[in-house]
Design a protein around this motif. Structure first.
Motif, PDB file in Angstrom:
ATOM      1  N   ALA A   1       0.879  -1.159   0.000  1.00 33.28           N
ATOM      2  CA  ALA A   1       0.000   0.000   0.000  1.00 33.28           C
ATOM      3  C   ALA A   1       0.913   1.203   0.000  1.00 33.28           C
ATOM      4  N   GLY A   2       1.083   1.799  -1.183  1.00 34.77           N
ATOM      5  CA  GLY A   2       2.124   2.817  -1.313  1.00 34.77           C
ATOM      6  C   GLY A   2       3.472   2.136  -1.142  1.00 34.77           C
ATOM      7  N   PRO A   3       4.319   2.612  -0.246  1.00 30.36           N
ATOM      8  CA  PRO A   3       5.611   1.961  -0.027  1.00 30.36           C
ATOM      9  C   PRO A   3       5.578   0.881   1.060  1.00 30.36           C
ATOM     10  N   THR A   4       4.429   0.724   1.722  1.00 37.59           N
ATOM     11  CA  THR A   4       4.343  -0.182   2.871  1.00 37.59           C
ATOM     12  C   THR A   4       3.952  -1.586   2.431  1.00 37.59           C
ATOM     13  N   VAL A   5       4.750  -2.572   2.824  1.00 38.35           N
ATOM     14  CA  VAL A   5       4.442  -3.967   2.504  1.00 38.35           C
ATOM     15  C   VAL A   5       3.288  -4.437   3.382  1.00 38.35           C
ATOM     16  N   ILE A   6       2.222  -4.902   2.753  1.00 37.66           N
ATOM     17  CA  ILE A   6       1.028  -5.377   3.455  1.00 37.66           C
ATOM     18  C   ILE A   6       1.033  -6.892   3.567  1.00 37.66           C
ATOM     19  N   LEU A   7       1.409  -7.561   2.488  1.00 37.15           N
ATOM     20  CA  LEU A   7       1.542  -9.016   2.489  1.00 37.15           C
ATOM     21  C   LEU A   7       2.924  -9.371   1.971  1.00 37.15           C
ATOM     22  N   ASN A   8       3.557 -10.338   2.624  1.00 45.71           N
ATOM     23  CA  ASN A   8       4.936 -10.699   2.316  1.00 45.71           C
ATOM     24  C   ASN A   8       5.103 -11.290   0.922  1.00 45.71           C
ATOM     25  N   PRO A   9       6.324 -11.209   0.384  1.00 43.35           N
ATOM     26  CA  PRO A   9       6.613 -11.868  -0.896  1.00 43.35           C
ATOM     27  C   PRO A   9       6.637 -13.383  -0.732  1.00 43.35           C
ATOM     28  N   ARG A  10       6.862 -14.058  -1.825  1.00 43.11           N
ATOM     29  CA  ARG A  10       6.863 -15.517  -1.849  1.00 43.11           C
ATOM     30  C   ARG A  10       8.099 -16.095  -1.157  1.00 43.11           C
ATOM     31  N   LEU A  11       8.041 -17.394  -0.942  1.00 42.31           N
ATOM     32  CA  LEU A  11       9.181 -18.134  -0.416  1.00 42.31           C
ATOM     33  C   LEU A  11      10.018 -18.681  -1.570  1.00 42.31           C
ATOM     34  N   TYR A  12      11.283 -18.934  -1.296  1.00 46.64           N
ATOM     35  CA  TYR A  12      12.113 -19.692  -2.221  1.00 46.64           C
ATOM     36  C   TYR A  12      12.983 -20.639  -1.400  1.00 46.64           C
ATOM     37  N   PHE A  13      13.582 -21.604  -2.063  1.00 52.60           N
ATOM     38  CA  PHE A  13      14.416 -22.588  -1.374  1.00 52.60           C
ATOM     39  C   PHE A  13      15.868 -22.131  -1.429  1.00 52.60           C
ATOM     40  N   ASN A  14      16.468 -21.921  -0.247  1.00 53.31           N
ATOM     41  CA  ASN A  14      17.825 -21.374  -0.199  1.00 53.31           C
ATOM     42  C   ASN A  14      18.901 -22.441  -0.059  1.00 53.31           C
ATOM     43  N   GLY A  15      18.534 -23.709  -0.227  1.00 56.34           N
ATOM     44  CA  GLY A  15      19.480 -24.805  -0.075  1.00 56.34           C
ATOM     45  C   GLY A  15      19.352 -25.504   1.252  1.00 56.34           C
ATOM     46  N   SER A  16      18.735 -24.826   2.231  1.00 55.60           N
ATOM     47  CA  SER A  16      18.504 -25.428   3.538  1.00 55.60           C
ATOM     48  C   SER A  16      17.021 -25.528   3.856  1.00 55.60           C
ATOM     49  N   GLY A  17      16.270 -24.527   3.443  1.00 56.39           N
ATOM     50  CA  GLY A  17      14.844 -24.520   3.734  1.00 56.39           C
ATOM     51  C   GLY A  17      14.151 -23.348   3.078  1.00 56.39           C
ATOM     52  N   PRO A  18      12.835 -23.243   3.263  1.00 53.51           N
ATOM     53  CA  PRO A  18      12.073 -22.120   2.692  1.00 53.51           C
ATOM     54  C   PRO A  18      12.482 -20.797   3.327  1.00 53.51           C
ATOM     55  N   THR A  19      12.669 -19.790   2.486  1.00 57.96           N
ATOM     56  CA  THR A  19      13.096 -18.473   2.937  1.00 57.96           C
ATOM     57  C   THR A  19      12.321 -17.403   2.176  1.00 57.96           C
ATOM     58  N   LEU A  20      11.965 -16.319   2.863  1.00 60.76           N
ATOM     59  CA  LEU A  20      11.275 -15.225   2.194  1.00 60.76           C
ATOM     60  C   LEU A  20      12.176 -14.562   1.163  1.00 60.76           C
ATOM     61  N   LEU A  21      11.627 -14.290   0.009  1.00 56.55           N
ATOM     62  CA  LEU A  21      12.356 -13.584  -1.032  1.00 56.55           C
ATOM     63  C   LEU A  21      12.703 -12.176  -0.549  1.00 56.55           C
ATOM     64  N   ASP A  22      13.943 -11.801  -0.714  1.00 55.78           N
ATOM     65  CA  ASP A  22      14.395 -10.476  -0.283  1.00 55.78           C
ATOM     66  C   ASP A  22      14.078  -9.467  -1.386  1.00 55.78           C
TER      67      ASP A  22
END
Length: 539
Positions: free
Chosen positions: A105-126
């Motif tokens: 909403a404007g510059p404010t994140v309301i819902l997080n981005p997707r996950l990705y697999f970082n080689g160890s486990g699910p991690t939020l996309l930066d």
């Protein structure tokens, strides 16, 4: 007693190709090009205007978010491409603005981005989402898959104000999901996973039993945040009647037991392993000494409540079980009456004068506790807190007069501080979910039969995948997190391959009910052509 931690390991996704490659259809040397298929026919179905209605699965939600690539790999979009070969028209979706997922909403994140697999486990996309929550797209659309949709939300006017996924595709501010879907005048429809969210929120919250007014109650469906089956039946009948009013044919799906999904089966009930965690192993004697003061009371009231940690085998975590009788007062009274309680206090540097305080705190903390069993299920986020010091509770204990060291000793999640209800589904809560699911599925089957609709046994597919694996093409899929190939990184929603499997099962059901021949004509999709996850570079 130090902070006791255990990292929950995930098998590297690179190994998944080995895990999934269980069988091959190419051993005889034949290829699809060598097979002479009959011409595709649509039978009694008219695919000229296909409309899909449902929740997150219908939308293509995966890896904890909705994003454009996943929407294009949704099962309705896959179906539309096959329907186009049998007279189907265009299929328009309310695509997200990026492949990051989430809302701003404007510059404010309301819902997080997707996950990705970082080689160890699910991690939020930066990354920061670019889909503005206030942006409204111009329809009409063919895919009315709305993440978060419960059955009774289908007919709520203005639902877009409460749900941004529908808000950005609604035809007007006061529109209903089913109103917009029926206005699309489909000649063929799918109605999928309706009922899943009617139990999912309750399950994801560990069965906390919070209704929409915030009042806890575990006695009625309405206050369990599980939709009453009678209400579900009324809504479902109304929705299907609306979708078939113009003579449209279609497919419905039942819903699985969501507790069989990876979100509820990945975290073990006994993760406290002295063989993997030397720090925990060194604390076991102290822990058993602490609970040695409580166990005689537990044994007298209910022996199943005794708490003992093993020095050689993995131990279960300690949980709060709200179905147990609260014996807080008994614990406090018995500790104060025990002649050995002052010695118990002394080992923590506490004077005899602290007895009333500590006895009261122990009674309050362990009045409804036990160690977990294999019959308990833990939500996936619990893996992040088990064995960690709860800083808030440690601060509370310090405010009561305990030292920082002692406060931290008695604030270790799942060890000296029982895991809260929100982290675990106890058997009674699982039964509530199962009973509601069975009732919903009975309604779905009845309506499908009454209306002459095709039906897909989604529950049976997930049951098979969880039990023995589901064979499709060159792979066998199961419900394991990361490596199973069927369940995405959020532990609840499907991968693109999982959605391909659903698309195939829907086409098989259409063949059986309406006389088409998608399967016989070689027009099923190949799940192996779709990803099990999306790279972090995809933005």
């Amino acid at each position: 007693m130090k902070n006791i931690t255990r990292d929950f390991k995930y098998i590297c996704l690179l190994a998944a190709s080995i895990t999934l490659s269980a069988c091959s259809s190419d051993d005889d040397g034949a290829t699809n090009a060598d097979i002479q298929y009959p011409e595709l026919v649509s039978g009694d179905a008219n695919f000229s205007k296909y409309v899909s209605v449902g929740a997150s699965f219908t939308a293509g939600y995966t890896d904890g978010a909705l994003f454009a690539a996943a929407q294009n790999n949704s099962f309705p979009n896959m179906l539309s491409q096959k329907f186009a070969l049998a007279g189907g028209g265009t299929f328009t979706q309310p695509l997200m603005a990026d492949n990051i997922g989430g809302f701003v909403a404007g510059p404010t994140v309301i819902l997080n981005p997707r996950l990705y697999f970082n080689g160890s486990g699910p991690t939020l996309l930066d990354a920061t989402p670019t889909t503005q929550i206030t942006d409204v797209l111009s329809g009409p659309f063919n895919n009315y898959g709305v993440p978060g949709l419960k059955s009774f939300h289908l007919a709520v006017p203005g639902y877009g104000f409460a749900n941004p996924y529908f808000g950005r595709m609604a035809s007007s501010a006061g529109a209903t999901v089913i109103g917009d879907a029926t206005a699309a005048s489909g000649t063929f429809f799918t109605l999928s996973e309706i009922g899943g969210n009617d139990v999912l929120e309750y399950a994801l919250s560990g069965g906390t039993g919070i209704d929409q007014t915030g009042n806890p109650d575990a006695t009625t469906y309405a206050k369990e945040d599980i939709t009453d089956p009678t209400l579900f039946a009324s809504v479902y009948n109304t929705v299907v009647t609306a979708l078939t009013a113009n003579g449209a044919k279609g497919v419905v799906t039942n819903i699985p037991y969501i507790t069989s999904l990876a979100h509820f089966t990945t975290v073990p009930y006994n993760p406290l392993d002295p063989n993997e965690n030397a720090n925990f192993a060194s604390q076991v004697p102290t822990l058993n000494n602490v609970f040695g003061a409580l166990n005689p009371i537990f044994e007298a009231v209910d022996p199943t409540r005794t708490i003992v940690f093993s020095q050689t085998e993995p131990s279960p975590v300690v949980i709060k079980d709200e179905s147990l009788t609260d014996i807080s007062t008994i614990i406090t009274t018995q500790l104060l009456a025990s002649p050995t309680f002052p010695a118990f206090l002394a080992q923590f540097g506490l004077p005899p004068a602290a007895a009333p305080l500590v006895a009261g705190l122990l009674g309050q903390t362990f009045g409804q506790t036990r160690q977990a069993t294999a019959n308990d299920l833990f939500v996936l986020p619990s893996s992040r807190i088990i064995g960690k010091v709860n800083q808030t509770y440690a601060g509370f204990l310090e405010a009561q007069g305990l030292s920082n060291t002692v406060a931290r000793q008695f604030a270790v999640e799942g060890v000296t501080l029982p895991l809260e209800d929100k982290w675990v589904l106890i058997p009674t809560e699982q039964t509530a979910i199962k009973n509601a699911t069975d009732a919903y599925n009975a309604t779905i089957q009845s309506v499908a039969t009454d209306k002459g609709l095709a039906m897909v046994d989604f529950k049976g597919i997930l049951d098979e995948a969880a039990a023995t694996g589901y064979a499709s093409g060159n792979y066998i899929y199961d419900t394991a997190l990361v490596t199973g190939g069927l369940i995405s990184l959020d532990g609840v929603h499907l991968t693109a391959r999982g959605y391909a499997i659903i698309a195939n099962e829907i086409m098989k059901a259409i063949d059986a009910t309406y006389g088409s021949n998608f399967e016989a004509s070689g027009n099923l999709v190949d799940p192996g052509n779709f990803p099990t996850n999306y790279p972090p570079t995809l933005r």
